[in-house]
Design an enzyme around this catalytic site. Sequence first.
Site, short mmCIF file in Angstrom:
data_model
loop_
_atom_site.label_atom_id
_atom_site.label_comp_id
_atom_site.label_asym_id
_atom_site.label_seq_id
_atom_site.Cartn_x
_atom_site.Cartn_y
_atom_site.Cartn_z
N HIS A 73 0.86 -1.19 0.00
CA HIS A 73 0.00 0.00 0.00
C HIS A 73 0.90 1.24 0.00
O HIS A 73 2.05 1.18 0.46
CB HIS A 73 -0.90 0.02 1.23
CG HIS A 73 -2.03 -0.95 1.15
ND1 HIS A 73 -3.11 -0.92 2.01
CD2 HIS A 73 -2.25 -1.99 0.30
CE1 HIS A 73 -3.95 -1.90 1.69
NE2 HIS A 73 -3.44 -2.56 0.67
N GLU A 87 1.07 3.86 1.82
CA GLU A 87 1.62 4.26 3.12
C GLU A 87 2.78 3.35 3.52
O GLU A 87 3.79 3.81 4.04
CB GLU A 87 0.53 4.20 4.21
CG GLU A 87 -0.66 5.11 3.99
CD GLU A 87 -1.82 4.39 3.31
OE1 GLU A 87 -1.58 3.58 2.38
OE2 GLU A 87 -2.97 4.65 3.69
N CYS A 96 -5.99 2.04 5.69
CA CYS A 96 -6.76 0.83 5.93
C CYS A 96 -6.33 0.22 7.26
O CYS A 96 -5.45 0.74 7.95
CB CYS A 96 -6.54 -0.16 4.79
SG CYS A 96 -4.90 -0.93 4.85
N CYS A 100 -2.43 -0.49 7.35
CA CYS A 100 -1.58 0.70 7.47
C CYS A 100 -1.81 1.39 8.81
O CYS A 100 -0.86 1.89 9.43
CB CYS A 100 -1.85 1.64 6.31
SG CYS A 100 -1.46 0.90 4.70
#
Length: 190
Positions: A82, A84, A117, A120
């Site tokens: 992801h 992040e 999410c 993260c």
Amino acid sequence: MQQRNSIRIELPDWIDAVLAARETCGLDETGRMRLVLDLARANIRADLGGGPFAAAIFERHSGRLVAPGVNLVVASCCSIAHAEMVAIGLAQQRLGYFDLRQAVPGGCELFTSAEPCAMCMGAIPWAGIGRVVIGARDSDVRAIGFDEGHKPVDWIAGYARRGIEVTRDLLRAESAQILREYAEAGGAIY
Ligand SMILES: [Zn+2]
């Protein structure tokens, strides 16, 4: 299947061109988020499998970019990639500290085009990040079909107890628009 003994998540080459064309130091708050949204748009343009998400780690006091990140789940065949997570891992490896508080006086902040999410959200405190600034809301992400996972409803209060500040809705409308455009263009949802 070929056996691998390393995890390889590599930013695409176009990242350097996008960053070379703009300021990456001394950015104010809106400028930091604009940089992130430019990366999210570029990630979609580059590859619809890239996902409409971007993030970046900045030095809090100077506004200097430490590390960018874009969603590379499909490109790297890795569900942890992801935006992040990519930005966090790259910042840590560039600076040589897994706890970013030790690397940067005044600390680091994470700007992200969309609310983190469940994964993260869990990873951010382990990285020693002092502040998270968010564009689109969790509900904007779910509206186009992405799964954000199970998050405690009071996660922001939980962060506050750990000394992590959260700022939401910075350029939210623009961030949510990027998500919608991605979905309308038929981008992969996962
Ligand atoms: Zn995530």
